[in-house]
Design an enzyme around this catalytic site. Sequence first.
Site, PDB file in Angstrom:
ATOM      1  N   LEU A  65       1.869  -6.165  -7.914  1.00 13.44           N
ATOM      2  CA  LEU A  65       2.009  -5.911  -6.353  1.00 13.44           C
ATOM      3  C   LEU A  65       3.075  -7.499  -5.666  1.00 13.44           C
ATOM      4  CD1 LEU A  65      -1.408  -5.135  -5.658  1.00 13.44           C
ATOM      5  CD2 LEU A  65       0.120  -3.706  -5.382  1.00 13.44           C
ATOM      6  N   PRO A  66       3.871  -6.748  -4.875  1.00 14.19           N
ATOM      7  CA  PRO A  66       4.649  -8.010  -4.855  1.00 14.19           C
ATOM      8  C   PRO A  66       4.321  -9.628  -3.795  1.00 14.19           C
ATOM      9  CG  PRO A  66       4.648  -6.215  -2.618  1.00 14.19           C
ATOM     10  CD  PRO A  66       3.607  -5.845  -3.561  1.00 14.19           C
ATOM     11  N   ASN A  72      -4.717  -9.924  -3.249  1.00 15.02           N
ATOM     12  CA  ASN A  72      -6.094 -10.428  -2.355  1.00 15.02           C
ATOM     13  C   ASN A  72      -7.007  -9.373  -1.989  1.00 15.02           C
ATOM     14  OD1 ASN A  72      -5.218 -13.196  -3.390  1.00 15.02           O
ATOM     15  ND2 ASN A  72      -4.589 -13.110  -1.072  1.00 15.02           N
ATOM     16  N   LYS A 175       4.935 -19.114 -13.976  1.00 12.39           N
ATOM     17  CA  LYS A 175       5.550 -18.236 -13.460  1.00 12.39           C
ATOM     18  C   LYS A 175       5.731 -18.639 -12.343  1.00 12.39           C
ATOM     19  CE  LYS A 175       7.435 -14.565 -12.641  1.00 12.39           C
ATOM     20  NZ  LYS A 175       9.321 -14.480 -13.792  1.00 12.39           N
ATOM     21  N   LYS A 244       9.800 -15.925  -2.488  1.00 18.02           N
ATOM     22  CA  LYS A 244       8.291 -16.583  -2.175  1.00 18.02           C
ATOM     23  C   LYS A 244       8.159 -17.029  -3.604  1.00 18.02           C
ATOM     24  CE  LYS A 244       5.936 -13.339  -5.111  1.00 18.02           C
ATOM     25  NZ  LYS A 244       5.401 -12.736  -5.694  1.00 18.02           N
TER      26      LYS A 244
END
Length: 299
Positions: A65-66, A72, A175, A244
């Site tokens: 997911l993005p 969450n 990551k 992000k």
Amino acid sequence: MNGNIGFIGLGKMGLPMAKNLLKNHYNVFGTDVNVDALMEFKAAGGNTGKFDEWISDVHSIILMLPSSAIVNKVLDEIISSESSRPKANQKELMVIDMSSSYPRDTKENSKKLEQSQISFVDAPVSGGVKKAVEGTLTIMAGGTADHFQKCKRLLSAMGTNIFHVGPIGSGHLIKAINNYLSASHLLASCEAVQLLESFGVEPDQAINVINQSTGRSGSTEYKFPNFILTESYDSGFSLDLIKKDIGMANQLFKDSGAATSLPEIVFQKYSEASNALDKEADHTEINKFVSSYLLKGGF
Ligand code: NAD
């Protein structure tokens, strides 16, 4: 058949990864909010539906997911769906978050899942869309040794370099830092090549020489020849997603109290690029943003 797997997030990375599970004889149930992605997954032989419809049939659920905010929310839905079933009907379930999520959230999520007797592994990936399609991703997993052993075979259907890097959250930590490094190389390389060009050095030639010298990186060896010099700007990894990751790394440096300004500078540049460029821009389009501020003076 190797077993039933749920897959949530069939985007640029998730769809080819889920297709590789199908090729490796897993029975895969896919969920996405994008109908086109679901249609493509179905055409490849996948089962589709909301996760409430398949959760009782699977032993593992993969998330691709993005953002952490979405991860969450989806995890809360999984916990509530699992706990609404009678205890006798509940079986062993493992969730593997392969998205690039925020390590602190991962640790919190791990506690919540543990309370619901759901095993959890963070296993983000590196290698981009090309390696996702080939099934040759690098996968960096965090979690207990036992949980890692249980999901290693499943991960090997999507990647070739599979590492257990430490306790839960370690995969997401590496990551975020890896992508901060990658974004920094890319920004520095774009500025460097454009500076050289303004002095009359052809970008192809600059990249050839750098790639035989110590300034080389994944950006100069792969991203420049394939997406920047060709001006295709189609790596499949968006500017918003790399922003992000740099934001997460920047926050981690701040939280650690490190007296460094480099992560903040890199984050600022990518934030400015994200405001200046198209919403859907590829991350390699940072090169276009660099050309908007680099002086083209030369000698
Ligand atoms: P993407 O935006 O192409 O795919 C995300 C998918 O999730 C979309 O199909 C979207 O519709 C779906 N989605 C969003 N909210 C949802 C919800 N609530 N329920 C179900 N589906 C939902 O992104 P991507 O490029 O595939 O990246 C996915 C993750 O992998 C991100 O965390 C990213 O940082 C990471 N990543 C991407 C790359 C890359 O090269 N693209 C490489 C390594 C890691």
